[in-house]
Design a protein around this motif. Sequence first.
Motif, PDB file in Angstrom:
ATOM      1  N   GLN A 167       0.821   6.212  -3.758  1.00  0.00           N
ATOM      2  CA  GLN A 167      -0.049   5.092  -4.125  1.00  0.00           C
ATOM      3  C   GLN A 167      -0.021   4.002  -3.069  1.00  0.00           C
ATOM      4  OE1 GLN A 167       1.294   3.909  -8.038  1.00  0.00           O
ATOM      5  NE2 GLN A 167      -0.055   5.379  -9.045  1.00  0.00           N
ATOM      6  N   ALA A 168       1.160   3.705  -2.523  1.00  0.00           N
ATOM      7  CA  ALA A 168       1.274   2.696  -1.474  1.00  0.00           C
ATOM      8  C   ALA A 168       0.513   3.144  -0.231  1.00  0.00           C
ATOM      9  CB  ALA A 168       2.741   2.424  -1.148  1.00  0.00           C
ATOM     10  N   HIS A 190       0.586  -3.744  -0.139  1.00  0.00           N
ATOM     11  CA  HIS A 190       1.518  -3.591  -1.266  1.00  0.00           C
ATOM     12  C   HIS A 190       2.787  -4.423  -1.135  1.00  0.00           C
ATOM     13  CE1 HIS A 190       3.335  -0.926   1.657  1.00  0.00           C
ATOM     14  NE2 HIS A 190       2.244  -0.186   1.642  1.00  0.00           N
ATOM     15  N   ASP A 197       4.965   6.974  -6.202  1.00  0.00           N
ATOM     16  CA  ASP A 197       4.801   5.561  -5.857  1.00  0.00           C
ATOM     17  C   ASP A 197       4.459   5.394  -4.381  1.00  0.00           C
ATOM     18  OD1 ASP A 197       5.389   4.861  -8.479  1.00  0.00           O
ATOM     19  OD2 ASP A 197       7.499   4.418  -8.042  1.00  0.00           O
ATOM     20  N   ALA A 256      -3.104   2.532  -0.657  1.00  0.00           N
ATOM     21  CA  ALA A 256      -3.397   1.110  -0.483  1.00  0.00           C
ATOM     22  C   ALA A 256      -3.432   0.747   0.998  1.00  0.00           C
ATOM     23  CB  ALA A 256      -2.362   0.269  -1.231  1.00  0.00           C
ATOM     24  N   HIS A 259       0.894  -3.115   5.727  1.00  0.00           N
ATOM     25  CA  HIS A 259       1.838  -2.898   4.615  1.00  0.00           C
ATOM     26  C   HIS A 259       1.954  -4.154   3.750  1.00  0.00           C
ATOM     27  CE1 HIS A 259       3.246   1.064   5.437  1.00  0.00           C
ATOM     28  NE2 HIS A 259       4.253   0.791   6.261  1.00  0.00           N
TER      29      HIS A 259
END
Length: 83
Positions: free
Chosen positions: A21-22, A69, A18, A25, A65
């Motif tokens: 993935q962040a 996300h 996870d 992004a 940030h």
Amino acid sequence: MPLFMDVHHMEGGVAAGDVAQAHMADMQEQAKYGVNYLKYWVSESEGKIFCLVDAPDAESANTVHREAHGLVADEIYEVSEGA
């Protein structure tokens, strides 16, 4: 450009996948704010994420940030690199 280390505290732990993935992004959003997320570290069981970022200021780093996300840092420190 200043260098920052931010810290995220995630209740209940966090999965490295996870976080990856962040981070991806963040990388897609960072250029428009003059930010460069360099590395991150994860303690899955402790629910801690640490991000190293070149940014004009702490707020620019958090803006990336937030827009990427929604997981803004709980703490952010300006740091100097050592050997």
